[in-house]
Design a protein around this motif. Structure first.
Motif, mmCIF file in Angstrom:
data_model
loop_
_atom_site.group_PDB
_atom_site.id
_atom_site.type_symbol
_atom_site.label_atom_id
_atom_site.label_comp_id
_atom_site.label_asym_id
_atom_site.label_seq_id
_atom_site.Cartn_x
_atom_site.Cartn_y
_atom_site.Cartn_z
ATOM 1 N N LEU A 12 0.838 -1.040 -0.088
ATOM 2 C CA LEU A 12 -0.124 0.117 0.001
ATOM 3 C C LEU A 12 0.864 1.209 0.011
ATOM 4 O O LEU A 12 0.564 2.378 -0.889
ATOM 5 N N ALA A 13 2.045 1.264 0.793
ATOM 6 C CA ALA A 13 2.649 2.309 0.896
ATOM 7 C C ALA A 13 3.651 2.720 -0.566
ATOM 8 O O ALA A 13 3.795 3.918 -0.877
ATOM 9 N N ALA A 14 3.553 1.586 -1.478
ATOM 10 C CA ALA A 14 4.479 1.984 -2.470
ATOM 11 C C ALA A 14 3.416 2.015 -3.675
ATOM 12 O O ALA A 14 3.753 2.145 -4.913
ATOM 13 N N THR A 15 1.906 1.850 -3.473
ATOM 14 C CA THR A 15 1.064 2.198 -4.547
ATOM 15 C C THR A 15 0.407 3.498 -4.727
ATOM 16 O O THR A 15 0.029 4.197 -3.558
ATOM 17 N N ARG A 16 0.279 4.085 -5.904
ATOM 18 C CA ARG A 16 -0.327 5.478 -6.233
ATOM 19 C C ARG A 16 -1.689 5.228 -6.567
ATOM 20 O O ARG A 16 -1.712 4.227 -7.542
ATOM 21 N N GLY A 17 -2.506 6.106 -6.394
ATOM 22 C CA GLY A 17 -3.896 6.183 -7.248
ATOM 23 C C GLY A 17 -4.842 5.406 -6.386
ATOM 24 O O GLY A 17 -4.395 4.756 -5.149
#
Ligand SMILES: Cc1ncc(COP(=O)(O)O)c(C=O)c1O
Length: 382
Positions: free
Chosen positions: A134-139
């Motif tokens: 989740l920390a690495a996901t955008r949008g």
């Protein structure tokens, strides 16, 4: 009724023991099923109707949700839940690396991008890896946890991680009806959940069926619209792209009967699982399903893990006992997901190499249960 004393099973020491025995379910409740089926047919409304409304009430009761929308399968229920939550092509959806392919299929069908994350010791989404993903996901991002095998999900941990990252939760509770962890029941987690009543499930349909459950009035209204071609009525304009997803009333009527017997059948599953757990404990090279306090496992599947899994499968086959593997191919190795993002799937791959699912359904007799235990013990030299 005593689960050791079911109708029609064989007590022979050599007859095959099948993984499922829906004919025993039918034999036990034949009169009630016939009556329910006939009432549905006599009503003249063969799709939807009163049996579906009753089933939806039973499902809201069992999941402590405000709304239930019955539909034609668990796969369709998950897709409906996702789309009703407005999840579509510009979304990321995090799913566990070990689950039935339908979890991934329903996400792909919305046009969203699946991100596949490894599982923990309970074969649930690994919480630390989920946080990292989740920390690495955008949008816009949603998470689809799966209470695999009927083991209750750690809702508090999941909720706090997802809330911290503003991710929407849609639970795939296809295997979770009747499970619980602390105060969270299967089907009670997140914005919406999907259930399955496929013939293998703890409340089985003699056909296919599923349901969306939610506390959100708007999500429920959208799910109902999508289920009927996006139309609120015969003459209303079409506002949403929908499907022909209404459940047959005969299936709903049969499921209402099955629902009525859900608890006594859950007790039989529990008794068999307790027997397996006590008689198979401590065998060399064998791991039993991990247990936690304050958790109710619904024993949809009893999955053991063996260092010599393939030889164990063959040993059980030779002894006339049908076993299965859940699941032989983790999502990270499924060609349909090639090109998706994966986050270390080592544990899911290890489950796939070691898992062996023993027969566990409410219609096994005590002699059959003993034969299964004997075969597993014998394989492990006990
Ligand atoms: C985890 C999971 N998700 C989704 C489904 C799909 O449900 P159905 O078979 O009712 O379409 C299943 C069915 O086995 C399942 O186990």
């Amino acid at each position: 009724m005593d689960w050791t004393n079911c109708l029609h099973p064989s007590d022979s020491t050599t007859d095959p023991i099948r993984f499922l025995a829906l004919e025993r379910d039918f034999a036990e409740l034949a009169e009630q099923y016939r009556h329910a089926h006939e009432a549905a047919m006599r009503s003249g409304q063969v799709v939807g109707g009163a049996p579906v409304a009753v089933l939806e009430r039973l499902v809201t009761g069992a999941t402590a949700r405000r709304h239930a929308i019955a539909t034609t399968s668990g796969t369709e229920a998950l897709r409906l839940a996702l789309v009703a939550c407005a999840i579509g092509p510009d979304w990321n959806v995090i799913i566990p690396a070990l689950t039935y392919i339908a979890t991934a299929g329903s996400v792909l069908a919305t046009g969203a991008r699946p991100i596949v994350v490894d599982v923990d010791e309970h074969a649930h989404l690994d919480a630390d890896m989920l946080g990292d993903a989740l920390a690495a996901t955008r949008g816009p991002t949603a998470v689809v946890p799966v209470g695999l095998f009927g083991d209750g999900l750690d809702d508090e941990r999941l909720r706090s991680i997802c809330d911290a990252h503003g991710a929407l939760v849609v639970e795939d509770a296809a295997q979770s009806l009747g499970s619980r962890h602390r105060n969270c029941v299967g089907g009670g987690l997140g914005h919406a959940s999907s259930l399955s009543f496929a013939p293998t499930k703890t409340v089985p349909c003699f056909g296919n069926a599923g349901a969306v459950v939610t506390d959100d009035d708007d999500v429920a209204a959208r799910a109902r619209l999508i289920r009927s071609h996006g139309k609120a009525g015969n003459r209303s304009k079409t506002t949403l792209l929908g499907v022909n997803g209404a459940l047959a009333s005969s299936h709903a009527a049969q499921l209402c009967v099955s629902f009525h017997h859900r608890e006594e059948r859950a007790r039989r599953r529990d008794a068999i699982a307790a027997h397996y757990l006590s008689r198979l404990e401590g065998l060399d090279g064998l791991r039993l399903p991990p247990m936690r306090s304050r958790t109710i496992h619904n024993w949809h599947k009893f999955v053991i893990r063996s260092d010599r899994r393939d030889a164990l499968l063959e040993h059980m086959r030779v002894h006339g006992i049908e076993t299965q593997v859940h699941y032989p191919i983790p999502l990270c190795d499924e060609p349909i997901l090639a090109g998706c993002e994966f986050r270390s799937c080592d544990r899911a791959r290890a489950w796939s190499r070691h898992a062996c699912t023993l027969p566990l359904h409410p219609f096994l007799t005590q002699p059959e249960v003993e034969r299964i235990v004997r075969a597993v013990r014998e394989f492990h030299g006990a």
